[in-house]
Design a protein around this motif. Structure first.
Motif, PDB file in Angstrom:
ATOM      1  N   THR A  20       0.833  -1.202   0.000  1.00 46.87           N
ATOM      2  CA  THR A  20       0.000   0.000   0.000  1.00 46.87           C
ATOM      3  C   THR A  20       0.866   1.250   0.000  1.00 46.87           C
ATOM      4  O   THR A  20       0.613   2.193  -0.758  1.00 46.87           O
ATOM      5  N   ALA A  21       1.886   1.274   0.832  1.00 42.67           N
ATOM      6  CA  ALA A  21       2.768   2.437   0.903  1.00 42.67           C
ATOM      7  C   ALA A  21       3.528   2.634  -0.404  1.00 42.67           C
ATOM      8  O   ALA A  21       3.729   3.765  -0.839  1.00 42.67           O
ATOM      9  N   GLN A  22       3.927   1.558  -1.060  1.00 45.69           N
ATOM     10  CA  GLN A  22       4.636   1.662  -2.327  1.00 45.69           C
ATOM     11  C   GLN A  22       3.728   2.202  -3.427  1.00 45.69           C
ATOM     12  O   GLN A  22       4.156   2.984  -4.270  1.00 45.69           O
ATOM     13  N   GLN A  23       2.476   1.826  -3.410  1.00 48.40           N
ATOM     14  CA  GLN A  23       1.533   2.263  -4.439  1.00 48.40           C
ATOM     15  C   GLN A  23       1.095   3.706  -4.227  1.00 48.40           C
ATOM     16  O   GLN A  23       0.718   4.380  -5.184  1.00 48.40           O
ATOM     17  N   LEU A  24       1.129   4.196  -3.016  1.00 49.33           N
ATOM     18  CA  LEU A  24       0.668   5.552  -2.733  1.00 49.33           C
ATOM     19  C   LEU A  24       1.609   6.613  -3.275  1.00 49.33           C
ATOM     20  O   LEU A  24       1.183   7.693  -3.648  1.00 49.33           O
ATOM     21  N   GLY A  25       2.878   6.332  -3.274  1.00 47.66           N
ATOM     22  CA  GLY A  25       3.851   7.353  -3.632  1.00 47.66           C
ATOM     23  C   GLY A  25       4.510   7.881  -2.378  1.00 47.66           C
ATOM     24  O   GLY A  25       4.186   7.488  -1.259  1.00 47.66           O
ATOM     25  N   GLU A  26       5.442   8.818  -2.555  1.00 52.40           N
ATOM     26  CA  GLU A  26       6.257   9.264  -1.421  1.00 52.40           C
ATOM     27  C   GLU A  26       5.480  10.125  -0.431  1.00 52.40           C
ATOM     28  O   GLU A  26       5.513   9.896   0.774  1.00 52.40           O
ATOM     29  N   LYS A  27       4.775  11.138  -0.911  1.00 54.81           N
ATOM     30  CA  LYS A  27       4.101  12.072   0.001  1.00 54.81           C
ATOM     31  C   LYS A  27       2.968  11.397   0.789  1.00 54.81           C
ATOM     32  O   LYS A  27       2.910  11.539   2.011  1.00 54.81           O
ATOM     33  N   PRO A  28       2.055  10.650   0.140  1.00 59.82           N
ATOM     34  CA  PRO A  28       1.023   9.970   0.930  1.00 59.82           C
ATOM     35  C   PRO A  28       1.580   8.889   1.856  1.00 59.82           C
ATOM     36  O   PRO A  28       1.039   8.644   2.928  1.00 59.82           O
TER      37      PRO A  28
END
Length: 63
Positions: free
Chosen positions: A21-29
């Motif tokens: 989930t964190a990888q798919q969100l991108g850096e800022k989210p």
């Protein structure tokens, strides 16, 4: 015990779902997700600290 709170190290996600989930969100989210997790972890610790301090202050004459 207190040294654990003073030393900061890198950490990985606890489960594969959180990592994906964190990888798919991108850096800022992903940073916002991590901040939310830290906030949720620190809130009960702060409450316990306040209660413990008030207990200590009210009972320090008995110790």
């Amino acid at each position: 015990m207190m040294i654990c709170f003073l030393v900061s190290t890198g950490a990985n996600a606890q489960c594969s779902i959180c990592t994906k989930t964190a990888q798919q969100l991108g850096e800022k989210p992903a940073k916002a997700l991590n901040s939310g997790i830290v906030y949720l972890a620190l809130t009960p610790l702060a409450i316990l600290g306040i209660v413990g301090f008030r207990w200590y202050r009210s009972n320090k004459d008995l110790l």
